[in-house]
Write a protein that holds these residues in place. Sequence first.
Motif, PDB file in Angstrom:
ATOM      1  N   ALA A   1      -2.615  -6.803  -2.859  1.00 33.59           N
ATOM      2  CA  ALA A   1      -1.862  -6.416  -1.670  1.00 33.59           C
ATOM      3  C   ALA A   1      -1.920  -6.996  -0.652  1.00 33.59           C
ATOM      4  O   ALA A   1      -1.047  -7.535   0.080  1.00 33.59           O
ATOM      5  CB  ALA A   1      -1.833  -4.860  -1.606  1.00 33.59           C
TER       6      ALA A   1
ATOM      7  N   THR B   1      -0.766 -10.654  -0.104  1.00 29.98           N
ATOM      8  CA  THR B   1       0.457 -11.235   0.141  1.00 29.98           C
ATOM      9  C   THR B   1       0.742 -11.539   1.266  1.00 29.98           C
ATOM     10  O   THR B   1       1.575 -12.459   1.656  1.00 29.98           O
ATOM     11  CB  THR B   1       1.488  -9.987  -0.361  1.00 29.98           C
ATOM     12  OG1 THR B   1       1.122  -8.649   0.282  1.00 29.98           O
ATOM     13  CG2 THR B   1       1.151  -9.797  -1.974  1.00 29.98           C
TER      14      THR B   1
ATOM     15  N   ALA C   1      -0.320   0.446  -1.051  1.00 26.24           N
ATOM     16  CA  ALA C   1      -0.723  -0.997  -1.674  1.00 26.24           C
ATOM     17  C   ALA C   1       0.473  -1.499  -2.359  1.00 26.24           C
ATOM     18  O   ALA C   1       0.890  -2.560  -2.307  1.00 26.24           O
ATOM     19  CB  ALA C   1      -2.022  -0.775  -2.172  1.00 26.24           C
TER      20      ALA C   1
ATOM     21  N   ILE D   1       3.582  -5.064  -1.232  1.00 31.05           N
ATOM     22  CA  ILE D   1       4.138  -6.398  -1.971  1.00 31.05           C
ATOM     23  C   ILE D   1       5.461  -6.558  -1.802  1.00 31.05           C
ATOM     24  O   ILE D   1       5.951  -7.688  -1.125  1.00 31.05           O
ATOM     25  CB  ILE D   1       3.730  -6.421  -3.119  1.00 31.05           C
ATOM     26  CG1 ILE D   1       2.033  -6.353  -3.379  1.00 31.05           C
ATOM     27  CG2 ILE D   1       4.164  -7.714  -4.052  1.00 31.05           C
ATOM     28  CD1 ILE D   1       1.710  -6.297  -4.996  1.00 31.05           C
TER      29      ILE D   1
ATOM     30  N   THR E   1      -0.608  -6.576 -10.800  1.00 29.61           N
ATOM     31  CA  THR E   1      -0.956  -5.168 -10.325  1.00 29.61           C
ATOM     32  C   THR E   1      -0.419  -4.152 -11.200  1.00 29.61           C
ATOM     33  O   THR E   1      -1.197  -3.141 -11.456  1.00 29.61           O
ATOM     34  CB  THR E   1      -0.255  -4.804  -8.890  1.00 29.61           C
ATOM     35  OG1 THR E   1       1.161  -5.313  -8.952  1.00 29.61           O
ATOM     36  CG2 THR E   1      -0.904  -5.629  -7.950  1.00 29.61           C
TER      37      THR E   1
END
Length: 506
Positions: free
Chosen positions: A143, A146, A274, A278, A304
């Motif tokens: 995360a 990103t 988390a 994203i 993920t």
Amino acid sequence: MVAAVKPDGRWARLGMPVGFLVLSAVFAGAYLTGPEPVRLVLLLLSGVIAAIAIALGVRINALPDRRPWMLTVLALAMLSIANAAWYLPAAIAGGAQTPPDWMAVPPQMAGYVFFLAASLMIVLRHTPRDASGTIDAAVWGVALATPVWEFLFRPRLLAAGQDTATQLFVLTQLLVLFGICGALLRVARTSGRGQVSLWYLFGALGMTLLGTAAVHMLPAGSGSQGSVPALLFALGYLSLGAAGLHPSAVRLMSPQRCATGGTPKMQLSMFGAAMLLIPVVGAIGQLTGSPPDGLLLTLAPMLTIPLVLIRIGRLNVQRSRDQRALAHQAAHDELTGLINRRELFTLMERAIERHADGRGGDLALLYCDLNEFKPINDRYGHEAGDAVLRATARRIAGAVREGDVVARIGGDEFLIFCPDADSDTAYALGSRIVRALAEPISWRGETLRVSTALGTTVWTQRETVAPDVLLAAADTRMYENKRTQTNRSVYCSDEASSPTLRTSRM
């Protein structure tokens, strides 16, 4: 023969870090002042030195699991091939030359795959002790990659006109490396004194990330665009070699303690945050004028979601395990592992109902009370008393028939419930129990002795009866036996320690 390196020796504490710093300084100086051919040789040499250091570390330190480090050596070999493909044409031609993709990309990807596999193997050695925390940390690592991609790397790649394949490769690098960093940060909480080797691994990851950033962030055409990334990659390789050579790698591969996580609500809240980061980062980039980032919104969830599924699966497994543990605690005595009074009465009620319906034979209940137990507790302490109770439980369980149920109902009192048992069977069973409990018990060099008083009742009528009624009858017989103490020789040849057994039929 190579002598073993003592993990706590002066060489480990001082010599290796100093040697690493000196070697890194030499490489940095040569990179900053030397011509392109020298830089190429140093880059390739750093991979060779790291591979040799890891191989020596595996042998000298006798690591319990060599596989991650052998994979790291393979990763170094693949990355060295890719580096040669990138930098050798430039060194030979004297200018910037771009190698064909088939020469550089496949070995570079293979190197990262091997390094990822090696890192995961190290993480997995710690995961059984802290699986949920490690998964959470890996998701957080992905995360946090990103915003680095969306606001630092992607604008530069778009401005440089890089194609989708290049963007995909760089994004994959960032997500994987950040995910590994997150997992290893969690491992740092369980590695104990193995953290020196672990921090060398962090150094390698950091140098790789910085090298990747330098490749794409430095102005095109500058001399530093080639030399700075190469220097960072070389230092990363040297750091990998130091991680494998340092004696603390033994402890890194042998986790000794568990990390202490937060409460489940806090863990799930952080996990959800988390996952939310994203799409939020992707949306912010689009709202600020960047084109939609389909790569990020596709690739990051692909990495993920499997971790999320594993995390949910572990939560379900943990919940089932906790429920089984609570059910076991509610039904069993903690000290002896025998069932408790509540569970025994539940089993008795079912057996009594079957008996009342005409199924099975008579039901017997034996009440066992230890003699001379309190003096042992008073003289030797409760640890000795606990040892006697555990030994008593084992001996009773070893004397009964298959299908008989043994319970501890408190203190030094035990019950044995026997389905399909007539008076003779109950009498014979009680005799075996008395003989078994008359044997001495060894405890810390002392010989402890107890005897037992047994009372038995047999239920023959085909009608329902409360377990308490059978218990009261067996209890009465047991106290009668304590008072009279007759017919001892029937149960044990040692008359001084053998009680009597009286059986009542109801």
